[in-house]
Design an enzyme around this catalytic site. Structure first.
Site, PDB file in Angstrom:
ATOM      1  N   ASP A 130      34.008  52.919  26.861  1.00  0.00           N
ATOM      2  CA  ASP A 130      34.958  52.287  27.773  1.00  0.00           C
ATOM      3  C   ASP A 130      34.180  51.499  28.819  1.00  0.00           C
ATOM      4  O   ASP A 130      33.198  52.000  29.386  1.00  0.00           O
ATOM      5  CB  ASP A 130      35.823  53.354  28.453  1.00  0.00           C
ATOM      6  CG  ASP A 130      36.968  52.739  29.233  1.00  0.00           C
ATOM      7  OD1 ASP A 130      38.009  52.470  28.610  1.00  0.00           O
ATOM      8  OD2 ASP A 130      36.826  52.543  30.453  1.00  0.00           O
ATOM      9  N   ASN A 138      38.964  41.690  35.682  1.00  0.00           N
ATOM     10  CA  ASN A 138      40.088  40.760  35.487  1.00  0.00           C
ATOM     11  C   ASN A 138      40.654  40.288  36.822  1.00  0.00           C
ATOM     12  O   ASN A 138      40.972  39.108  36.992  1.00  0.00           O
ATOM     13  CB  ASN A 138      41.188  41.429  34.660  1.00  0.00           C
ATOM     14  CG  ASN A 138      40.883  41.429  33.170  1.00  0.00           C
ATOM     15  OD1 ASN A 138      40.154  40.573  32.671  1.00  0.00           O
ATOM     16  ND2 ASN A 138      41.428  42.398  32.464  1.00  0.00           N
ATOM     17  N   ASP A 147      37.898  38.355  28.953  1.00  0.00           N
ATOM     18  CA  ASP A 147      37.818  38.201  27.497  1.00  0.00           C
ATOM     19  C   ASP A 147      36.378  37.972  27.052  1.00  0.00           C
ATOM     20  O   ASP A 147      35.958  38.470  25.995  1.00  0.00           O
ATOM     21  CB  ASP A 147      38.693  37.037  27.036  1.00  0.00           C
ATOM     22  CG  ASP A 147      40.184  37.334  27.150  1.00  0.00           C
ATOM     23  OD1 ASP A 147      40.542  38.506  27.369  1.00  0.00           O
ATOM     24  OD2 ASP A 147      40.981  36.386  27.023  1.00  0.00           O
ATOM     25  N   GLU A 173      39.863  47.734  27.035  1.00  0.00           N
ATOM     26  CA  GLU A 173      38.404  47.712  27.163  1.00  0.00           C
ATOM     27  C   GLU A 173      37.749  48.901  26.465  1.00  0.00           C
ATOM     28  O   GLU A 173      36.605  49.251  26.749  1.00  0.00           O
ATOM     29  CB  GLU A 173      38.019  47.702  28.639  1.00  0.00           C
ATOM     30  CG  GLU A 173      38.334  48.979  29.395  1.00  0.00           C
ATOM     31  CD  GLU A 173      39.767  49.056  29.915  1.00  0.00           C
ATOM     32  OE1 GLU A 173      40.026  49.886  30.820  1.00  0.00           O
ATOM     33  OE2 GLU A 173      40.630  48.300  29.422  1.00  0.00           O
TER      34      GLU A 173
END
Length: 281
Positions: A130, A138, A147, A173
């Site tokens: 993770d 973000n 991305d 993620e």
């Protein structure tokens, strides 16, 4: 011919190009022979009955010519049908690949990876990774940069897992992959090197560069152990890695030791706070 196409003379043979080409060639030859034989017999019979204006050698030549024309037409139709089957087979293979692939990362999607994990044999480790505090990436740099992070992490995971090894973007993620090389310690070392490599990666967020970290949990695939249980064990190890401060790799078998260490550290912190409070008082 339709029965041959439906059966495929081998079920999954159309998934591979060479068996398909062999099937098309056989089908075309059979169609040509059937076309020639059927037309030759039919014209010969009509000539014998006097229903066509040719007898003797003329009738034989007419029957042969009609048979050759029928054979050529049948062969052409057979080849056309083969090309159509080939296109359909390739389209189906492409669709199946897309249905099992995560569009952003290029790795397997969660459903496809679950199928792989269910068939995995003992002697390999499931790794769940993770990206730490991904939401803040973000929020700070935008989803386009986020991305980019996902794609780069996916590339590094694929390099670590190796060619042909199943690797997946499980969602958001979170990633998962299987390692089967070496001992458990070897696989732990591989994931640790991956963690260090990702930590050293520099990402570009417009006006500012930044780095990221990951947390990872591992569990062993064992005979008779359902894939869901293996996943749950690796996920628990990932949770402990997060709870232990993130940016670390934890194996399921280390879980109890880590919990005891965390409890001891928290107890020591409470004792220090209590001592400071008594000194102030």
């Amino acid at each position: 011919m339709m029965r041959w196409i439906a059966d495929g003379e081998g079920g999954d043979s159309f998934r591979k190009r060479q068996p398909l080409k062999s099937f098309v060639h056989r089908m075309t030859l059979r169609a040509a022979l059937l076309g020639f034989t059927g037309s030759f017999v039919a014209v010969s019979l009509l000539a014998a009955l006097g229903l066509v204006g040719a007898t003797g050698e003329d009738g034989l030549r007419l029957a042969t010519a009609c048979g050759l024309v029928a054979a050529a037409v049948a062969a052409w139709l057979g080849l056309r049908t083969g090309r159509m089957i080939d296109r359909l087979a390739r389209s189906n293979a492409r669709f199946e690949q897309l249905s099992r692939t995560d569009a952003l990362s290029g790795l397997l999607n969660r459903r496809a990876f679950a199928d792989v994990l269910a068939r995995a044999k003992a002697g390999c480790s499931l790794v769940i990774i993770d990206v730490d505090r991904f939401k803040s990436i973000n929020d700070t740099y935008g989803h386009t940069v986020g991305d980019d992070v996902i794609r780069r992490v996916a590339e590094l995971i694929a390099e670590t897992a190796g060619p042909g090894a199943p690797a997946s973007r499980l969602g958001g993620e979170e990633f998962g992959f299987l390692l089967s090389n070496g001992t458990i310690e070897d696989r732990l070392a591989m994931v640790e090197r991956l963690r260090e490599r990702i930590e050293a990666e520099v990402f570009h967020g417009g006006q500012a560069d930044f780095t990221i970290t990951i947390s990872a949990g591992l569990a062993e695939v064992e005979s008779g152990k359902a894939g869901e249980l293996t996943y749950a064990a690796a996920d628990k190890a990932l949770y402990l890695a997060k709870a232990g401060g993130r940016n670390r790799v934890v194996h399921d078998r280390q879980g109890l030791t880590l919990i005891l260490d965390m409890v001891a550290a928290e107890r020591l912190e409470l004792e220090n706070e209590a001592a400071i409070a008594r000194g102030v008082a």
